[in-house]
Design an enzyme around this catalytic site. Structure first.
Site, PDB file in Angstrom:
ATOM      1  N   LYS A  94       6.741  -5.170  11.327  1.00  0.00           N
ATOM      2  CA  LYS A  94       6.955  -6.486  11.737  1.00  0.00           C
ATOM      3  C   LYS A  94       8.527  -6.622  11.875  1.00  0.00           C
ATOM      4  O   LYS A  94       9.352  -5.964  11.517  1.00  0.00           O
ATOM      5  CB  LYS A  94       6.690  -7.436  10.501  1.00  0.00           C
ATOM      6  CG  LYS A  94       6.448  -8.645  10.551  1.00  0.00           C
ATOM      7  CD  LYS A  94       4.750  -8.968  10.909  1.00  0.00           C
ATOM      8  CE  LYS A  94       4.480 -10.378  11.138  1.00  0.00           C
ATOM      9  NZ  LYS A  94       3.245 -10.522  11.480  1.00  0.00           N
ATOM     10  N   GLY A 194      -1.358 -26.633   8.055  1.00  0.00           N
ATOM     11  CA  GLY A 194      -0.908 -26.169   9.027  1.00  0.00           C
ATOM     12  C   GLY A 194      -1.681 -25.946  10.550  1.00  0.00           C
ATOM     13  O   GLY A 194      -2.792 -25.186  10.282  1.00  0.00           O
ATOM     14  N   GLY A 196      -1.113 -25.223  13.615  1.00  0.00           N
ATOM     15  CA  GLY A 196      -0.350 -24.748  14.942  1.00  0.00           C
ATOM     16  C   GLY A 196      -1.436 -23.954  15.560  1.00  0.00           C
ATOM     17  O   GLY A 196      -2.368 -24.174  15.811  1.00  0.00           O
ATOM     18  N   VAL A 198      -3.117 -21.124  15.372  1.00  0.00           N
ATOM     19  CA  VAL A 198      -4.125 -20.643  14.696  1.00  0.00           C
ATOM     20  C   VAL A 198      -5.187 -21.888  14.033  1.00  0.00           C
ATOM     21  O   VAL A 198      -6.280 -22.080  14.096  1.00  0.00           O
ATOM     22  CB  VAL A 198      -4.044 -19.709  13.640  1.00  0.00           C
ATOM     23  CG1 VAL A 198      -5.384 -19.118  12.744  1.00  0.00           C
ATOM     24  CG2 VAL A 198      -3.215 -18.430  14.097  1.00  0.00           C
TER      25      VAL A 198
HETATM   26  P1  NAD Z   1       2.295 -22.007  14.348  1.00  0.00           P
HETATM   27  O1  NAD Z   1       3.943 -21.861  14.143  1.00  0.00           O
HETATM   28  O2  NAD Z   1       1.753 -22.037  15.672  1.00  0.00           O
HETATM   29  O3  NAD Z   1       1.880 -22.680  13.209  1.00  0.00           O
HETATM   30  C1  NAD Z   1       2.468 -23.232  12.102  1.00  0.00           C
HETATM   31  C2  NAD Z   1       2.304 -24.416  11.714  1.00  0.00           C
HETATM   32  O4  NAD Z   1       2.324 -24.754  10.376  1.00  0.00           O
HETATM   33  C3  NAD Z   1       2.999 -25.370  12.571  1.00  0.00           C
HETATM   34  O5  NAD Z   1       2.338 -26.480  13.115  1.00  0.00           O
HETATM   35  C4  NAD Z   1       4.180 -25.858  11.298  1.00  0.00           C
HETATM   36  O6  NAD Z   1       4.486 -27.216  12.013  1.00  0.00           O
HETATM   37  C5  NAD Z   1       3.343 -25.938  10.091  1.00  0.00           C
HETATM   38  N1  NAD Z   1       3.919 -25.890   8.848  1.00  0.00           N
HETATM   39  C6  NAD Z   1       4.837 -25.256   8.566  1.00  0.00           C
HETATM   40  N2  NAD Z   1       5.293 -25.449   7.423  1.00  0.00           N
HETATM   41  C7  NAD Z   1       4.350 -26.253   6.895  1.00  0.00           C
HETATM   42  C8  NAD Z   1       4.124 -26.809   5.665  1.00  0.00           C
HETATM   43  N3  NAD Z   1       5.031 -26.553   4.822  1.00  0.00           N
HETATM   44  N4  NAD Z   1       2.976 -27.722   5.351  1.00  0.00           N
HETATM   45  C9  NAD Z   1       2.370 -27.861   6.231  1.00  0.00           C
HETATM   46  N5  NAD Z   1       2.613 -27.218   7.608  1.00  0.00           N
HETATM   47  C10 NAD Z   1       3.512 -26.395   7.961  1.00  0.00           C
HETATM   48  O7  NAD Z   1       1.891 -20.418  13.752  1.00  0.00           O
HETATM   49  P2  NAD Z   1       0.377 -19.654  13.859  1.00  0.00           P
HETATM   50  O8  NAD Z   1       0.534 -18.669  14.926  1.00  0.00           O
HETATM   51  O9  NAD Z   1      -0.531 -20.843  13.943  1.00  0.00           O
HETATM   52  O10 NAD Z   1       0.464 -18.879  12.576  1.00  0.00           O
HETATM   53  C11 NAD Z   1      -0.060 -19.522  11.310  1.00  0.00           C
HETATM   54  C12 NAD Z   1      -0.144 -18.379  10.429  1.00  0.00           C
HETATM   55  O11 NAD Z   1      -0.852 -17.605  10.270  1.00  0.00           O
HETATM   56  C13 NAD Z   1       1.261 -17.867   9.857  1.00  0.00           C
HETATM   57  O12 NAD Z   1       1.538 -17.482   8.634  1.00  0.00           O
HETATM   58  C14 NAD Z   1       0.981 -16.519  10.844  1.00  0.00           C
HETATM   59  O13 NAD Z   1       1.889 -15.541  10.103  1.00  0.00           O
HETATM   60  C15 NAD Z   1      -0.271 -16.231  10.582  1.00  0.00           C
HETATM   61  N6  NAD Z   1      -1.109 -15.378  11.356  1.00  0.00           N
HETATM   62  C16 NAD Z   1      -0.929 -15.688  12.752  1.00  0.00           C
HETATM   63  C17 NAD Z   1      -1.610 -14.730  13.927  1.00  0.00           C
HETATM   64  C18 NAD Z   1      -1.803 -15.357  15.146  1.00  0.00           C
HETATM   65  O14 NAD Z   1      -2.436 -14.588  15.841  1.00  0.00           O
HETATM   66  N7  NAD Z   1      -0.926 -16.213  15.631  1.00  0.00           N
HETATM   67  C19 NAD Z   1      -2.277 -13.659  13.383  1.00  0.00           C
HETATM   68  C20 NAD Z   1      -2.243 -13.312  11.956  1.00  0.00           C
HETATM   69  C21 NAD Z   1      -1.535 -14.245  11.046  1.00  0.00           C
END
Ligand code: NAD
Length: 367
Positions: A94, A194, A196, A198
């Site tokens: 990572k 959250g 975002g 996902v």
């Molecule tokens: P992203 O940045 O698109 O979304 C994260 C969301 O969380 C944002 O909308 C942000 O405003 C919100 N957020 C941040 N702090 C917060 C809080 N304290 N309370 C509520 N909301 C909060 O990220 P993503 O790609 O959707 O990934 C989300 C999680 O899943 C991360 O931990 C990432 O490591 C994990 N993940 C993602 C993937 C992927 O394919 N994108 C794969 C495996 C794991």
């Protein structure tokens, strides 16, 4: 500070890398610095027994460098177990870039980061994570082939998040089956923390199935957008952990299950996308077990994204991606049953199975 007043005990306390709590025999940790672009990044390669270390790059405004180092150590270790439990021939790695993705990310910075990735000759392969977009991976691709998750128009698998969300949905259904006796989520009250990349896609699956979805985010505009699109309820209380729900889906950042939150949690199932949800795996995993809360291990159910990008390396098609991702349902059920049978936490059960696979391969490799 004069050295003669530093005792051996002081030195032990000061071990800056190998002595870190999150250090877990990582093979390589690379600190990347470039004055011109302002790049400050750390690449963590945890284990390459099963294959090259693949894992996304996160850009985040860490409070200090310790926090960034700790994050990359934890995240890269998580990737090792994620790929191992999913049956992929990949190791765990990572990267973190220290900075604000909204204001400090430039094409030059991304290309420079790509050059550092390239210098590792494929031992580490990067991808997208929090703070990154597919377009950023395209920039990295300009300087190195050791990147996945590039645009479909450039021959990549595109945004992995919808596949990740599908895998989380599968894992959630399996955990529901285990806890409630049915995997149908209709009328189940689910809080998604959250929304975002996902989180939004998970909300879509859940609303399609008729679940009662509550959403929470620090981004108000996003909340309104997603609420409107899927008719989801915006959480307005002050403490989401004590909200009386059936399922809690952490989809923001890690370590949300910690000393402050764990005793408040009312959900009966925890299943979400965020990496490293348990602040201290052994401690918080055990408390969940004692409280009868079914925890679907994060690194198991959020593997859809890595399954998707692995297709870029192996050349398998969308159908196979979906088949492998759907299988998260079966693996989750197996792990939950294994944990019960052995009286261990679900997280430990998943780790044990993943470790077994790594150990077996290590033996084979040394023959
Ligand atoms: P992203 O940045 O698109 O979304 C994260 C969301 O969380 C944002 O909308 C942000 O405003 C919100 N957020 C941040 N702090 C917060 C809080 N304290 N309370 C509520 N909301 C909060 O990220 P993503 O790609 O959707 O990934 C989300 C999680 O899943 C991360 O931990 C990432 O490591 C994990 N993940 C993602 C993937 C992927 O394919 N994108 C794969 C495996 C794991």
């Amino acid at each position: 500070m004069s050295t003669d007043i530093i005792t051996p005990d002081d030195l032990k306390k000061m071990d800056p890398v190998f002595g870190q709590l999150s250090f877990d025999n990582h093979e390589q940790i690379v600190f990347c610095n470039d004055k011109d672009t302002g790049l400050k990044a750390i690449i963590g390669i945890h284990n390459t027994v099963l294959g090259p270390a693949l894992g996304g790059t996160r850009m985040w405004q860490y409070d200090n460098e310790w926090e960034a180092l700790n994050d990359v150590l934890r995240l890269s270790r998580g990737m090792t177990y994620k790929s191992a439990i999913t049956g992929l021939n990949l190791g765990g790695g990572k990267a973190v870039i220290i900075g604000d993705a909204k204001t400090q990310k430039t094409p030059e910075l991304m290309r420079k980061f790509g050059e550092f990735v390239h210098s590792l000759s494929g031992n580490y392969i990067t991808a997208e994570d929090v703070g990154m977009e597919t377009a950023d991976m395209d920039l990295v691709r300009e300087v190195t082939p050791y990147v996945t998750g590039i645009s479909e128009s450039k021959g990549g698998s595109g945004n992995p998040s919808p596949i990740t969300a599908y895998g989380v949905f599968m894992g959630m259904k399996a955990a529901a089956k285990y806890k409630f006796g049915s995997d149908v989520l209709e009328d189940k009250k689910v809080i998604v923390q959250g929304i975002g990349h996902v989180g939004e896609s998970l909300v879509e699956h859940l609303t399609n199935e008729g679940a009662k979805v509550i959403i929470s985010d620090i981004n108000q505009a996003r909340l309104e957008e997603v609420s409107k699109k899927y008719n989801a309820t915006i959480y307005t209380g002050s403490d989401i952990y004590s909200e009386d729900v059936d399922i809690y889906a952490p989809c923001a950042l890690g370590a949300v299950i910690n000393d402050d939150t764990i005793h408040k949690i009312k959900a009966k199932v925890i299943a979400g996308a965020a990496n490293n949800q348990l602040a201290v795996e052994a401690v918080h995993g055990k408390i969940l077990q004692e409280r009868g809360i079914v925890y679907a291990p994060d690194f198991l159910i959020n593997a859809g994204g890595i399954i998707n990008v692995y297709a870029e390396l192996e050349g398998y098609d969308k159908k196979e991606i979906m088949r492998k991702t759907e299988n998260i349902y079966n693996t989750t059920l197996e792990i939950l049953a294994n944990a019960d049978t052995n009286g261990i936490t679900t997280n430990q059960a998943a780790l044990n199975i993943a470790q077994e696979r790594i150990d077996t391969r290590k033996k084979e490799n040394s023959k």
